[in-house]
Design an enzyme around this catalytic site. Structure first.
Site, PDB file in Angstrom:
ATOM      1  N   GLY A 266       1.151   8.791   1.075  1.00 38.79           N
ATOM      2  CA  GLY A 266       1.108   8.606  -0.372  1.00 38.79           C
ATOM      3  C   GLY A 266       1.041   9.920  -1.133  1.00 38.79           C
ATOM      4  O   GLY A 266       1.719  10.092  -2.154  1.00 38.79           O
TER       5      GLY A 266
ATOM      6  N   GLN B  48      -2.022   1.494  -3.616  1.00 41.34           N
ATOM      7  CA  GLN B  48      -2.980   0.399  -3.455  1.00 41.34           C
ATOM      8  C   GLN B  48      -2.328  -0.973  -3.631  1.00 41.34           C
ATOM      9  O   GLN B  48      -2.940  -1.993  -3.306  1.00 41.34           O
ATOM     10  CB  GLN B  48      -4.126   0.535  -4.471  1.00 41.34           C
ATOM     11  CG  GLN B  48      -5.060   1.697  -4.189  1.00 41.34           C
ATOM     12  CD  GLN B  48      -5.934   1.488  -2.957  1.00 41.34           C
ATOM     13  OE1 GLN B  48      -6.247   0.369  -2.574  1.00 41.34           O
ATOM     14  NE2 GLN B  48      -6.321   2.577  -2.330  1.00 41.34           N
TER      15      GLN B  48
ATOM     16  N   SER C 215       1.961   4.080   0.908  1.00 42.73           N
ATOM     17  CA  SER C 215       1.394   4.667   2.120  1.00 42.73           C
ATOM     18  C   SER C 215       1.006   3.572   3.104  1.00 42.73           C
ATOM     19  O   SER C 215       0.325   2.611   2.748  1.00 42.73           O
ATOM     20  CB  SER C 215       0.161   5.495   1.749  1.00 42.73           C
ATOM     21  OG  SER C 215      -0.441   6.005   2.910  1.00 42.73           O
TER      22      SER C 215
ATOM     23  N   THR D 221      11.909  16.286  11.453  1.00 42.23           N
ATOM     24  CA  THR D 221      12.264  15.172  12.336  1.00 42.23           C
ATOM     25  C   THR D 221      11.443  13.934  11.975  1.00 42.23           C
ATOM     26  O   THR D 221      10.233  14.018  11.812  1.00 42.23           O
ATOM     27  CB  THR D 221      12.014  15.569  13.810  1.00 42.23           C
ATOM     28  OG1 THR D 221      12.759  16.756  14.073  1.00 42.23           O
ATOM     29  CG2 THR D 221      12.448  14.464  14.766  1.00 42.23           C
TER      30      THR D 221
ATOM     31  N   CYS E 159     -17.708  12.728  -4.448  1.00 39.32           N
ATOM     32  CA  CYS E 159     -18.743  13.744  -4.279  1.00 39.32           C
ATOM     33  C   CYS E 159     -18.277  14.762  -3.262  1.00 39.32           C
ATOM     34  O   CYS E 159     -18.717  14.781  -2.121  1.00 39.32           O
ATOM     35  CB  CYS E 159     -20.056  13.121  -3.841  1.00 39.32           C
ATOM     36  SG  CYS E 159     -21.020  12.535  -5.227  1.00 39.32           S
TER      37      CYS E 159
HETATM   38  C1  LIG Z   1      -4.801   6.581  -0.559  1.00 36.48           C
HETATM   39  C2  LIG Z   1      -4.113   6.855  -1.824  1.00 36.48           C
HETATM   40  C3  LIG Z   1      -3.220   7.934  -1.967  1.00 36.48           C
HETATM   41  C4  LIG Z   1      -2.991   8.930  -0.849  1.00 36.48           C
HETATM   42  O1  LIG Z   1      -2.271   8.380   0.212  1.00 36.48           O
HETATM   43  P1  LIG Z   1      -2.265   9.146   1.625  1.00 36.48           P
HETATM   44  O2  LIG Z   1      -1.283   8.399   2.452  1.00 36.48           O
HETATM   45  O3  LIG Z   1      -3.658   9.064   2.157  1.00 36.48           O
HETATM   46  O4  LIG Z   1      -1.822  10.542   1.357  1.00 36.48           O
HETATM   47  C5  LIG Z   1      -2.585   8.112  -3.168  1.00 36.48           C
HETATM   48  N1  LIG Z   1      -2.789   7.262  -4.194  1.00 36.48           N
HETATM   49  C6  LIG Z   1      -3.634   6.218  -4.109  1.00 36.48           C
HETATM   50  C7  LIG Z   1      -3.796   5.310  -5.263  1.00 36.48           C
HETATM   51  C8  LIG Z   1      -4.322   5.984  -2.926  1.00 36.48           C
HETATM   52  O5  LIG Z   1      -5.166   4.955  -2.844  1.00 36.48           O
END
Ligand SMILES: *Cc1c(COP(=O)(O)O)cnc(C)c1O
Length: 395
Positions: free
Chosen positions: A70, A179, A199, A237, A324
């Protein structure tokens, strides 16, 4: 009891995803760019996975680019739109104050590089107002990026209206749907979305793999110098086993979506009802326009981190939703964006349940949170001041 209630952070890989991944790791080890048999076999399953992913969100397979997750998808989408805008003299970007850091930090960087960023306020209900977004659009706006569903408070944004506004004004619209994909129905043709990030590890696929949907005609820049993989848009790759597992997990999530939504919504609402009985607490974000598995509360007079540690002792793995990070005790930027004051934002709890949740587990979580909140308030100087009337209750 052991309950994993942090599915917004990451999910357990599904058996289906594992079953798709392992034979691929063992046998189809060829490089998809190689012309001999094992390479071509890898290429074939790679393209089949692309078709499967595209079908779930109503895209054309050629509009799907695989990324490492993501964060990379967000970076690439936003940078691409910024670069394309700049070439036409457009250097203004609109986003919101409660985006994921993959978006916010990319925008910070772009500001340092000369772009101007408008961050829209999010209202107390955790929703962006489309009319405010429309009012922020200027002649030189290159991009609007608004997340589909928030990772902390789960609120689902009015994506169709935002997309329609962007289309009308000829502005590129990107959404971080990390999400949302696999959890709510998404159709990139029905909702006018130009770019969408996703993601795999948020829908029971493996970590380190994701995809970016880019509508035909929207320019995507390759941010990694290297080979001509992914039509020259993402060098390196391809991680074929992870891509195949992601496609399998997404297909499964999509097929089971109606049933999963029913299970999750019922337990989510049971949790919300039970936790609302705790005095001086509040649900964060709209009660209905939220992800089926997301519950996020603030409890006055306590500290979220202590709550998490004591819940962990009871076998409940949750999150405070607050970032945090080392050296900083700042409360969650999301809770501050929806107008929670610092003291209240510190007492937050995010429970993001999975599809295998049982009503018994839900009740155990309610009882445990009630117990722990009461226990912590017994020690809290802030709570004592509130009780004594030296401080005013906010919730
Ligand atoms: C988890 C998340 C990401 C990051 O995705 P990754 O695959 O962990 O890099 C980005 N945006 C949102 C809203 C997420 O919940």
């Amino acid at each position: 009891m052991k309950i994993y209630a942090d599915n917004a952070a990451t999910t357990k890989m599904s058996q289906t995803a594992l079953d798709a991944m392992i034979p691929c790791l063992k046998e189809v080890y060829g490089n998809p760019s190689s012309l001999y048999e094992t390479g071509q076999k890898a290429k074939e399953i790679l393209e089949k996975a692309r078709e499967d992913v595209a079908a779930v969100i109503g895209a054309d397979p050629r509009e799907i680019t695989f990324t490492s997750g993501g964060s990379e998808a967000d970076n690439q989408a936003i940078r691409s739109a910024a670069l394309a805008g700049k070439s036409k003299g457009k250097t203004h970007i609109i986003s919101t104050a409660f985006e994921h850091h993959a978006v916010l930090h990319t925008l910070k960087k772009l500001e340092q590089e000369g772009f101007e960023v408008t961050l829209l306020d999010v209202h107390e209900d955790g929703l962006v107002r489309p009319e405010e977004l429309e009012a922020a659009i200027r002649e030189d706006t290159a991009l609007v990026t608004v997340m589909y569903a928030n990772n902390e408070i789960g609120t689902i944004q009015p994506i169709r209206e935002i997309g329609e506004i962007c289309r009308r004004h000829g502005v590129v619209f990107h959404t971080d749907a990390v999400q949302a994909v696999g959890h709510v129905p998404i159709d990139v043709k029905n909702d006018p979305i130009d770019m969408l990030s996703s993601s795999a590890h948020k829908f029971h696929g493996p970590k380190g793999i994701g995809f970016l949907y880019v509508k035909k005609g929207i320019r995507l820049f390759n941010l990694i110098e290297g080979g001509a993989q992914e039509s020259g848009k993402r060098a390196g790759t391809e991680n074929v086993p992870a891509i195949v597992a992601m496609a399998a997990a997404l297909k499964e999530a999509n097929e089971n979506m109606a049933r999963n939504t029913e299970i999750l919504t019922e337990q989510r609402d049971r949790l919300i009802k039970g936790l609302s009985e705790i005095p001086h607490c509040a649900l964060n974000g709209d009660a209905e326009k939220r992800l089926p598995g997301n519950v996020n509360f603030c409890f006055e007079g306590i500290e979220g981190e202590s709550l998490l540690l004591l819940l962990d002792d009871k076998g409940i793995q949750a999150s405070s939703g607050s970032a945090c990070t080392s050296g900083s005790l700042d409360p969650s930027h999301v809770l501050l964006a929806i107008g929670r004051v610092h003291d209240v934002a510190h007492g937050s709890l995010r429970l993001t349940i999975g599809e295998d949740i049982t009503p018994e587990e839900t009740d155990y979580m309610i009882e445990s949170v009630k117990e722990v909140v009461e226990y912590l308030r017994g020690f809290s100087p802030i709570w004592r001041d509130l009780q004594a009337g030296k401080k005013q209750f906010i919730l």
